[in-house]
Design an enzyme around this catalytic site. Structure first.
Site, PDB file in Angstrom:
ATOM      1  N   ASP A  44       0.985  -1.298  -0.119  1.00 51.48           N
ATOM      2  CA  ASP A  44      -0.145  -0.061   0.013  1.00 51.48           C
ATOM      3  C   ASP A  44       0.838   1.015   0.152  1.00 51.48           C
ATOM      4  OD1 ASP A  44       0.843  -0.102   2.556  1.00 51.48           O
ATOM      5  OD2 ASP A  44      -1.005  -0.066   3.539  1.00 51.48           O
ATOM      6  N   SER A  45       2.301   1.095  -0.057  1.00 49.46           N
ATOM      7  CA  SER A  45       3.189   2.212  -0.083  1.00 49.46           C
ATOM      8  C   SER A  45       2.986   2.742  -1.579  1.00 49.46           C
ATOM      9  CB  SER A  45       4.769   1.773  -0.036  1.00 49.46           C
ATOM     10  OG  SER A  45       4.801   0.770  -0.750  1.00 49.46           O
ATOM     11  N   LYS A 112      -1.283  -9.554   2.487  1.00 43.22           N
ATOM     12  CA  LYS A 112      -0.559  -9.221   3.492  1.00 43.22           C
ATOM     13  C   LYS A 112      -1.643  -7.919   4.318  1.00 43.22           C
ATOM     14  CE  LYS A 112       3.333  -6.121   3.675  1.00 43.22           C
ATOM     15  NZ  LYS A 112       2.873  -4.947   4.359  1.00 43.22           N
ATOM     16  N   GLU A 114      -1.137  -5.618   8.360  1.00 45.61           N
ATOM     17  CA  GLU A 114      -0.564  -5.052   9.410  1.00 45.61           C
ATOM     18  C   GLU A 114      -1.164  -5.515  10.794  1.00 45.61           C
ATOM     19  OE1 GLU A 114       0.353  -0.849   9.027  1.00 45.61           O
ATOM     20  OE2 GLU A 114       1.162  -1.285   6.909  1.00 45.61           O
ATOM     21  N   GLU A 181       8.985  -4.548   9.988  1.00 41.27           N
ATOM     22  CA  GLU A 181       9.564  -3.300   9.379  1.00 41.27           C
ATOM     23  C   GLU A 181      10.172  -2.304  10.717  1.00 41.27           C
ATOM     24  OE1 GLU A 181       6.820  -1.393   7.095  1.00 41.27           O
ATOM     25  OE2 GLU A 181       7.972   0.585   7.015  1.00 41.27           O
TER      26      GLU A 181
HETATM   27  O1  KIV Z   1       3.401  -1.326   1.661  1.00 38.28           O
HETATM   28  C1  KIV Z   1       4.632  -1.580   1.412  1.00 38.28           C
HETATM   29  O2  KIV Z   1       5.590  -1.198   0.662  1.00 38.28           O
HETATM   30  C2  KIV Z   1       5.199  -2.310   2.448  1.00 38.28           C
HETATM   31  C3  KIV Z   1       6.541  -2.847   2.782  1.00 38.28           C
HETATM   32  C4  KIV Z   1       7.042  -1.755   3.385  1.00 38.28           C
HETATM   33  C5  KIV Z   1       6.831  -4.120   3.503  1.00 38.28           C
HETATM   34  O3  KIV Z   1       4.184  -3.019   3.447  1.00 38.28           O
END
Ligand code: KIV
Length: 279
Positions: A44-45, A112, A114, A181
């Site tokens: 989600d980055s 994924k 969090e 992280e």
């Molecule tokens: O969204 C992302 O890029 C991530 C990584 C930093 C692991 O979750």
């Protein structure tokens, strides 16, 4: 056939390091896949590096599905993991399962999310319907950032014990892997040696089972934030700006397009045309 979660789990057993990189679009994902990267993570980055948001909070399921579809058209060999964005899994287990299903239908092999122990029940429920889950502990940009900002996690004994407990609970909940992280390298090493599934670190030292970076950081294309842990393998933004300036100069001086970049008409047809329009 592309890599599966089982292939990635096996890599830890065989003591092979796992490479992961974020991917959001067809062109770059094709190159990451071609380079033999084990895991493409549609993180989600994307909200920050692709859409220009200040953080990952505004990212929607629709956006994550669109990025996932683009990456899934590109990948041939890598495992494809996609992030569940903020508030797509926290409110209810039903949301978590429905939205995980959407990412899988968009082309992901796994999702994924969090959160530590507090997310164990949700993770278990997603795994129970047959969707592999990667956990994400340590700095959690969707929430830790709200309260603490960018801060290394696991610097004290209590914080280390909490992270180790989170990792164990996620293992029990059935994750196939965990991203950690910005965790102190000592704690990251303890976690990697404690749990059976692969631990993929970002800013968490060399002893993790694998590493992940944001592709724009690695290529030197995102200048807003430059984390200490993100090794820049090139400075692509400088090259891109230079090339674009050259293009602009060529247009302004009529150097571009040259003859080799143009198409011509048949000579006789041109003659006929000239007669007809009297030029
Ligand atoms: O969204 C992302 O890029 C991530 C990584 C930093 C692991 O979750």
């Amino acid at each position: 056939m592309h890599k599966t979660v089982q292939d990635v789990i096996k890599m830890k057993k065989e003591r092979k390091k796992i490479s992961a990189i974020t991917s959001y679009d067809y062109t770059l994902a094709s190159l990451c896949d071609k380079a033999g990267i084990d895991i493409l993570l549609v993180g989600d980055s994307a909200g920050m590096v692709m859409l220009g948001y200040e953080n990952t909070i505004p990212v929607t399921m629709e956006q994550m599905c669109m990025f996932t579809e683009a990456v899934s058209r590109a990948r041939k060999n890598s495992l494809l993991v996609s992030d569940l964005p903020f508030m797509s899994y926290q409110a209810s287990i039903e949301d978590a399962i429905n939205n995980s299903g959407k990412l899988i239908k968009a082309g992901a092999d796994a999702v994924k999310l969090e959160g530590g122990s507090i997310m164990a029940e949700t993770i278990s429920a997603i795994v129970d319907v047959g969707i592999p889950v990667m956990g994400h502990i340590g700095l959690q940009p969707q929430t830790t950032m709200l309260s603490e900002g960018y801060k290394v996690q696991g610097k004290t004994k209590d914080s280390a014990m909490k992270l180790i407990g989170d990792a164990k609970d996620l293992e029990e909940a059935g994750v196939f892997s965990i991203a950690i992280e910005m965790v102190s390298h000592e704690v990251a090493q303890i976690i990697s040696e404690t749990v059976s599934m692969p631990v993929i670190g970002i800013g968490s030292g060399a002893k993790c089972d694998g590493q992940v970076l944001v592709v724009q950081d690695l290529l030197g294309m995102y200048d807003k934030i430059k984390p200490k842990f993100a090794k820049r393998y090139m400075n692509l933004s400088e090259d891109i700006v230079k090339s674009l300036e050259n293009y602009r100069n060529d247009v302004e001086s009529s150097k571009f397009p040259a003859e080799e970049n143009s198409f011509s008409m048949n000579v006789e047809e041109l003659e006929k045309l000239r007669k007809e329009i009297g030029s």
